[in-house]
Design an enzyme around this catalytic site. Sequence first.
Site, PDB file in Angstrom:
ATOM      1  N   VAL A 195       0.885  -1.141   0.182  1.00 46.55           N
ATOM      2  CA  VAL A 195      -0.092   0.043   0.056  1.00 46.55           C
ATOM      3  C   VAL A 195       0.838   1.269  -0.082  1.00 46.55           C
ATOM      4  O   VAL A 195       0.646   2.159  -0.843  1.00 46.55           O
ATOM      5  CB  VAL A 195      -0.925   0.028   1.280  1.00 46.55           C
ATOM      6  CG1 VAL A 195      -1.954   1.321   1.280  1.00 46.55           C
ATOM      7  CG2 VAL A 195      -1.922  -1.119   1.217  1.00 46.55           C
TER       8      VAL A 195
ATOM      9  N   GLY B 234      -7.176 -16.327  -0.992  1.00 46.46           N
ATOM     10  CA  GLY B 234      -6.035 -16.016  -0.059  1.00 46.46           C
ATOM     11  C   GLY B 234      -5.611 -14.927  -0.167  1.00 46.46           C
ATOM     12  O   GLY B 234      -6.434 -13.934  -0.286  1.00 46.46           O
TER      13      GLY B 234
ATOM     14  N   CYS C  15      -5.283 -10.093   2.343  1.00 46.09           N
ATOM     15  CA  CYS C  15      -6.503  -9.091   2.754  1.00 46.09           C
ATOM     16  C   CYS C  15      -7.743  -9.960   3.138  1.00 46.09           C
ATOM     17  O   CYS C  15      -8.025  -9.800   4.347  1.00 46.09           O
ATOM     18  CB  CYS C  15      -6.909  -8.081   1.678  1.00 46.09           C
ATOM     19  SG  CYS C  15      -5.536  -6.844   1.291  1.00 46.09           S
TER      20      CYS C  15
ATOM     21  N   ALA D 204     -14.957 -19.624  -9.966  1.00 42.49           N
ATOM     22  CA  ALA D 204     -14.735 -20.849  -9.059  1.00 42.49           C
ATOM     23  C   ALA D 204     -13.331 -21.281  -8.897  1.00 42.49           C
ATOM     24  O   ALA D 204     -12.710 -21.175 -10.124  1.00 42.49           O
ATOM     25  CB  ALA D 204     -15.894 -21.833  -9.336  1.00 42.49           C
TER      26      ALA D 204
ATOM     27  N   THR E   5      -5.496  -1.055   6.646  1.00 47.58           N
ATOM     28  CA  THR E   5      -6.830  -1.602   7.029  1.00 47.58           C
ATOM     29  C   THR E   5      -6.931  -1.687   8.482  1.00 47.58           C
ATOM     30  O   THR E   5      -6.201  -2.598   8.939  1.00 47.58           O
ATOM     31  CB  THR E   5      -6.932  -2.751   6.100  1.00 47.58           C
ATOM     32  OG1 THR E   5      -7.285  -2.466   4.844  1.00 47.58           O
ATOM     33  CG2 THR E   5      -8.347  -3.328   6.612  1.00 47.58           C
TER      34      THR E   5
ATOM     35  N   ASN F 125     -14.477  -5.925   1.309  1.00 49.07           N
ATOM     36  CA  ASN F 125     -13.674  -7.275   1.129  1.00 49.07           C
ATOM     37  C   ASN F 125     -14.618  -8.441   1.813  1.00 49.07           C
ATOM     38  O   ASN F 125     -14.170  -9.450   1.066  1.00 49.07           O
ATOM     39  CB  ASN F 125     -12.472  -7.080   2.062  1.00 49.07           C
ATOM     40  CG  ASN F 125     -11.452  -6.432   1.107  1.00 49.07           C
ATOM     41  OD1 ASN F 125     -11.531  -6.179  -0.090  1.00 49.07           O
ATOM     42  ND2 ASN F 125     -10.138  -6.198   1.835  1.00 49.07           N
TER      43      ASN F 125
ATOM     44  N   ARG G  22      -5.617  -4.217  -5.467  1.00 51.97           N
ATOM     45  CA  ARG G  22      -5.280  -5.778  -5.651  1.00 51.97           C
ATOM     46  C   ARG G  22      -3.807  -5.848  -6.078  1.00 51.97           C
ATOM     47  O   ARG G  22      -3.040  -5.211  -6.751  1.00 51.97           O
ATOM     48  CB  ARG G  22      -5.916  -6.212  -6.920  1.00 51.97           C
ATOM     49  CG  ARG G  22      -7.302  -6.222  -6.629  1.00 51.97           C
ATOM     50  CD  ARG G  22      -8.107  -6.490  -8.141  1.00 51.97           C
ATOM     51  NE  ARG G  22      -7.926  -5.273  -9.099  1.00 51.97           N
ATOM     52  CZ  ARG G  22      -7.941  -5.632 -10.196  1.00 51.97           C
ATOM     53  NH1 ARG G  22      -8.204  -6.467 -11.038  1.00 51.97           N
ATOM     54  NH2 ARG G  22      -7.569  -4.396 -11.160  1.00 51.97           N
TER      55      ARG G  22
HETATM   56  C1  UDX Z   1      -8.216  -7.787  -2.250  1.00 51.04           C
HETATM   57  C2  UDX Z   1      -9.401  -6.795  -2.926  1.00 51.04           C
HETATM   58  O1  UDX Z   1      -9.698  -7.008  -4.288  1.00 51.04           O
HETATM   59  C3  UDX Z   1      -8.582  -5.536  -2.671  1.00 51.04           C
HETATM   60  O2  UDX Z   1      -9.758  -4.485  -3.283  1.00 51.04           O
HETATM   61  C4  UDX Z   1      -8.225  -5.382  -1.430  1.00 51.04           C
HETATM   62  O3  UDX Z   1      -7.637  -3.898  -1.067  1.00 51.04           O
HETATM   63  C5  UDX Z   1      -7.320  -6.220  -0.971  1.00 51.04           C
HETATM   64  O4  UDX Z   1      -7.893  -7.610  -0.858  1.00 51.04           O
HETATM   65  P1  UDX Z   1      -5.956  -9.152  -3.250  1.00 51.04           P
HETATM   66  O5  UDX Z   1      -5.973  -9.762  -1.982  1.00 51.04           O
HETATM   67  O6  UDX Z   1      -4.813  -8.558  -3.947  1.00 51.04           O
HETATM   68  O7  UDX Z   1      -7.074  -7.833  -3.211  1.00 51.04           O
HETATM   69  O8  UDX Z   1      -6.563  -9.912  -4.560  1.00 51.04           O
HETATM   70  P2  UDX Z   1      -8.060 -10.399  -5.280  1.00 51.04           P
HETATM   71  O9  UDX Z   1      -7.612 -10.183  -6.835  1.00 51.04           O
HETATM   72  O10 UDX Z   1      -9.097  -9.692  -4.998  1.00 51.04           O
HETATM   73  O11 UDX Z   1      -7.943 -11.838  -5.116  1.00 51.04           O
HETATM   74  C6  UDX Z   1      -8.107 -12.432  -3.775  1.00 51.04           C
HETATM   75  C7  UDX Z   1      -8.247 -13.966  -3.795  1.00 51.04           C
HETATM   76  O12 UDX Z   1      -9.533 -14.403  -4.343  1.00 51.04           O
HETATM   77  C8  UDX Z   1      -7.077 -14.576  -4.652  1.00 51.04           C
HETATM   78  O13 UDX Z   1      -6.824 -15.770  -3.803  1.00 51.04           O
HETATM   79  C9  UDX Z   1      -7.946 -14.883  -5.998  1.00 51.04           C
HETATM   80  O14 UDX Z   1      -7.213 -15.965  -6.603  1.00 51.04           O
HETATM   81  C10 UDX Z   1      -9.295 -15.407  -5.307  1.00 51.04           C
HETATM   82  N1  UDX Z   1     -10.427 -15.104  -6.446  1.00 51.04           N
HETATM   83  C11 UDX Z   1     -10.721 -13.772  -6.867  1.00 51.04           C
HETATM   84  C12 UDX Z   1     -11.008 -15.990  -6.735  1.00 51.04           C
HETATM   85  O15 UDX Z   1     -10.772 -17.307  -6.439  1.00 51.04           O
HETATM   86  N2  UDX Z   1     -11.980 -15.901  -7.678  1.00 51.04           N
HETATM   87  C13 UDX Z   1     -12.292 -14.801  -8.229  1.00 51.04           C
HETATM   88  O16 UDX Z   1     -13.356 -14.643  -9.132  1.00 51.04           O
HETATM   89  C14 UDX Z   1     -11.612 -13.684  -8.012  1.00 51.04           C
END
Ligand code: UDX
Length: 458
Positions: A17, A284, A287, A279, A127, A235, A163
Amino acid sequence: MRESEKLKVVIVGTGYVGLTTGMALAYLGHRVICVDRDSKIVEKLKAGIPTIYEPGLKELLEEVGSAVAFESDLVPVLNGSDVAIIAVGTPSKDNGDTDLSFVEAVAREIGRTLDPEKSPVIVNKSTVPIGTARRVETVIREELERREIQGRISVASNPEFLREGAALHDTFYPDRIVVGTEDIGALNLLRQMYAPILEQTFTPPPAVPRPEGFSLPALVSTSPTSAELIKYTANAFLAMKISFINEFATIAEKVGADITEVAKGIGLDKRIGPGFLKAGAGWGGSCFPKDVRSILFTGRQYNCELALVQAALEVNRLQRKKVIEKLQGLLKVIRGSTVGILGLAFKPNTDDIRESPAIDVIAELLDMGARVKIYDPVAMERYHQSYPDQQVVYCATAEETARDSDALVLLTDWDQFSHLPWEEMAASMGSRVLVDGRNLLDGEKMRALGFAYSGIGR
Ligand code: UDX
């Protein structure tokens, strides 16, 4: 940007961040000082070496040059700055509560240093649980009182929504900017700081192009408490959306439907939207897991059961087990088998492995007596640093991972995994089992290559 519009911005903490925010604000024309108490990080950044893996960061570091300074001490740079952004880590405690010790330490240091005559607006970007903006203000006041100093201080909450892997993109091209403050002066100053983003008046950095058709982001002005809750609500909702589609992936498998078709079919409904309906092996990262646990903790404190959020967490835990169950179904006996893991990062374009499905799956497979080979395009070193004693076989390529393996499990949807020489890889394996934990591959094609293939919900 005109000289009069440039602000002096101090950012404390150079994680995802802090560093991306600092780089973006410097690029937009502000004078930025990034502070990190870890002098090794500071030295690296001064030398232009990125300390995190983030697309575009290296290029931007070169481009902003001297517009950003890196320091290990906040004291000499705080007074006289316009904005001081707190962006330090807020890790999870074992009970799900958030560890605010780093935030409080920064607040104390600010209180011990601040000259209210030259005070910047203090901004919470980490956060943090509900009430932390007030808590930061209280801590600063306490320290000022100790020094027998009075004066006005202003603390705003300005959560980030970036993200990993797209952090710079999300900083330059956000959907919205949320500013939570009761102080109109602070709101106006932050509006000025973000003006180039709100109005999109900057020339996009070559490494971070503006998306086609991008519409201007909204500035959402709220109370500090609402801003803090917005972050958790967003989130929790996104995590719930993924868990929801994962839950339906299970029923899709049972009834013989394809969850990717189902997701498309519901995502076109504007009320639902297409995002976060992929899916897979589950969510993980740094965040979602932390923030979900933190808001559940807050819920318990307020005697408020967040049943949907709790269920999202549970579905996510079970989703990792599903990967193992699929492997058992196809491979039958895990003990003594060699299983290749493709992808360690919790998602592509990052080397972050925190709470990644791969971590749990690898640990479980080792527990069950499998020999585990691993490969990830960028996260191998991170994995080794975090799990130095784990008895896995490190592979230099995906092809090497496949060789003599009995099964492959794909856990991160790295683009390069869809372009692998799958035919050769299949030929080099003991038995051809493939669990696609991200629905990245074409199941029909893989089956044609002789793989016993299983995706998630298809
Ligand atoms: C997230 C939020 O998107 C962001 O706004 C916040 O500030 C921080 O947390 P991030 O953790 O970087 O961001 O990743 P993100 O792209 O959101 O994906 C999170 C997880 O969800 C990943 O493990 C990803 O593989 C999984 N995911 C995401 C899915 O399994 N399916 C999806 O459709 C989208």
